[in-house]
Design an enzyme around this catalytic site. Sequence first.
Site, mmCIF file in Angstrom:
data_model
loop_
_atom_site.group_PDB
_atom_site.id
_atom_site.type_symbol
_atom_site.label_atom_id
_atom_site.label_comp_id
_atom_site.label_asym_id
_atom_site.label_seq_id
_atom_site.Cartn_x
_atom_site.Cartn_y
_atom_site.Cartn_z
ATOM 1 N N CYS A 66 0.873 -1.170 0.000
ATOM 2 C CA CYS A 66 0.000 0.000 0.000
ATOM 3 C C CYS A 66 0.912 1.222 0.000
ATOM 4 O O CYS A 66 2.091 1.111 -0.316
ATOM 5 C CB CYS A 66 -0.965 -0.022 1.184
ATOM 6 S SG CYS A 66 -0.218 0.018 2.820
ATOM 7 N N GLY A 67 0.397 2.373 0.355
ATOM 8 C CA GLY A 67 1.217 3.575 0.343
ATOM 9 C C GLY A 67 2.398 3.505 1.284
ATOM 10 O O GLY A 67 3.516 3.836 0.930
#
Length: 148
Positions: A66-67
């Site tokens: 994810c980020g």
Amino acid sequence: MKIAIGADDAATEMKNAVKAFLVEKGIEVADFSHDLPGNAQIYPDIAHNLATAVAAGDFDRGILVCGTGIGMAIVANKVRGIRAAQVHDNYSAERSRKSNDAQIMTMGARVIGIELAKSLVQIWLDSEFEAGRSASKVERINFYDDEK
């Protein structure tokens, strides 16, 4: 080896690069990501579904991106029997397996680059649980898992 991989919209490019890297190595990969047709899930759903599949023994290991890698690790670790580790350097990639027997690694696409991610995946795949001094600690982690 069978690997489950999953990513949210912040990490599609990194996930695709890591997935291609694994396939080139002849590793079977199943994708749980949001960018697949008909899958509008957000990262907690992706992480939970992937971790549940790894815990069930459907896959040998899992990779979540994810980020930051933080949210995916938090969710994956809520699944009984899963040890997910956020990895952003060589040492943490190696120790997550050798010391903690982590079945899932998480990475942040906004934190590290694609080439480093592929390198970390390789280190993680090449590392095995050493037991030794860490065995009792992993057993204790499992003990707390059983309290749920």
